[in-house]
Scaffold this motif. Structure first.
Motif, mmCIF file in Angstrom:
data_model
loop_
_atom_site.group_PDB
_atom_site.id
_atom_site.type_symbol
_atom_site.label_atom_id
_atom_site.label_comp_id
_atom_site.label_asym_id
_atom_site.label_seq_id
_atom_site.Cartn_x
_atom_site.Cartn_y
_atom_site.Cartn_z
ATOM 1 N N ILE A 61 -3.210 3.249 -1.014
ATOM 2 C CA ILE A 61 -2.739 3.836 0.242
ATOM 3 C C ILE A 61 -1.316 4.356 0.092
ATOM 4 O O ILE A 61 -0.431 3.665 -0.405
ATOM 5 N N ILE A 63 1.544 5.758 2.485
ATOM 6 C CA ILE A 63 1.989 5.910 3.867
ATOM 7 C C ILE A 63 3.302 6.679 3.861
ATOM 8 O O ILE A 63 4.326 6.172 3.435
ATOM 9 N N LYS A 64 3.219 7.922 4.323
ATOM 10 C CA LYS A 64 4.395 8.790 4.320
ATOM 11 C C LYS A 64 5.191 8.677 5.624
ATOM 12 O O LYS A 64 6.367 8.939 5.668
ATOM 13 N N SER A 65 4.498 8.332 6.702
ATOM 14 C CA SER A 65 5.183 8.127 7.983
ATOM 15 C C SER A 65 5.398 6.630 8.156
ATOM 16 O O SER A 65 5.389 5.887 7.189
ATOM 17 N N LEU A 67 4.355 2.795 9.264
ATOM 18 C CA LEU A 67 3.138 1.993 9.199
ATOM 19 C C LEU A 67 2.408 2.025 10.533
ATOM 20 O O LEU A 67 1.184 2.193 10.587
ATOM 21 N N SER A 69 2.449 4.365 12.888
ATOM 22 C CA SER A 69 1.815 5.668 13.072
ATOM 23 C C SER A 69 0.552 5.775 12.225
ATOM 24 O O SER A 69 -0.483 6.275 12.682
ATOM 25 N N TYR A 70 0.644 5.322 11.002
ATOM 26 C CA TYR A 70 -0.495 5.366 10.082
ATOM 27 C C TYR A 70 -1.677 4.587 10.657
ATOM 28 O O TYR A 70 -2.812 5.072 10.669
ATOM 29 N N MET A 74 -5.310 6.048 11.941
ATOM 30 C CA MET A 74 -6.564 5.532 11.369
ATOM 31 C C MET A 74 -7.506 5.052 12.464
ATOM 32 O O MET A 74 -8.708 5.326 12.430
#
Length: 189
Positions: A61, A63-65, A67, A69-70, A74
């Motif tokens: 995984i 995650i660029k933004s 956690l 928001s991710y 999802m």
């Protein structure tokens, strides 16, 4: 523990960090999922699936933004997939789906004992067209039979049935929000 550190620890399969993440976001994610699904048990299942996926795929995984928001994205995607899987594709279908999840409102069983719901129903009745109000009140407050209402108001029996059916739909539509609010309060109580 900040979210970035939490992500790093989860990638290392740290169960304490994963439990912290679960405890931190689970309830909010279920409430969010329920906005789409209108069913708390299905919403919980969807959120559980998201956490299982994260645990099983933690090393892959990215995650660029944040956690948070991710996780919310999802959950939203899983909710939309669930709705598609049961053929809910537009707002009208969604409304029907939501209403089907609420137990049939038996208006005749509403009493002042369940005061909040009773008052909400009376509010809705007061906003109905006058003819519908009158038919509704004769049936559920005065306990008239369908035929007695038709004779009293000099209308057809089918008109009585149609007006009562429409009144129940109006009540159910307005109670959707109220019932979900009560469910949410009871869920977190």
């Amino acid at each position: 523990m900040n979210n970035h550190l939490l992500i790093v620890q989860i990638k290392k399969k740290d169960t304490v960090a994963f439990k912290r993440c679960y405890d931190l976001f689970f309830k909010d994610l279920v409430v969010y999922a329920n906005r789409y699904l209108s069913d708390f048990s299905v919403s919980e299942d969807v959120v559980q699936e998201v956490f299982v996926y994260i645990w099983e795929h933690s090393k892959k995984i990215e995650i660029k933004s944040s956690l948070k928001s991710y996780l919310f994205v999802m959950v939203k995607n899983r909710c939309l997939n669930h709705l598609k899987s049961i053929n809910i594709t537009d707002n009208e279908d969604y409304l029907k789906y939501s209403q089907s999840l609420i137990d049939e409102v038996e208006v005749s069983s509403l009493t002042e004992d369940n005061n909040g719901l009773y008052l909400k129903v009376l509010e809705v009745v007061d906003k109905m067209p006058l003819n519908m109000q009158e038919i509704f009140k004769l049936k559920f407050i005065e306990n008239y039979k369908y035929i007695e209402i038709a004779e009293e108001l000099n209308i057809s029996l089918n008109t009585v049935k149609t007006q009562l059916k429409r009144a129940k739909v109006k009540i159910k539509e307005s109670l959707v929000v109220s019932v979900f609010y009560l469910i949410i309060i009871n869920f977190f109580a």
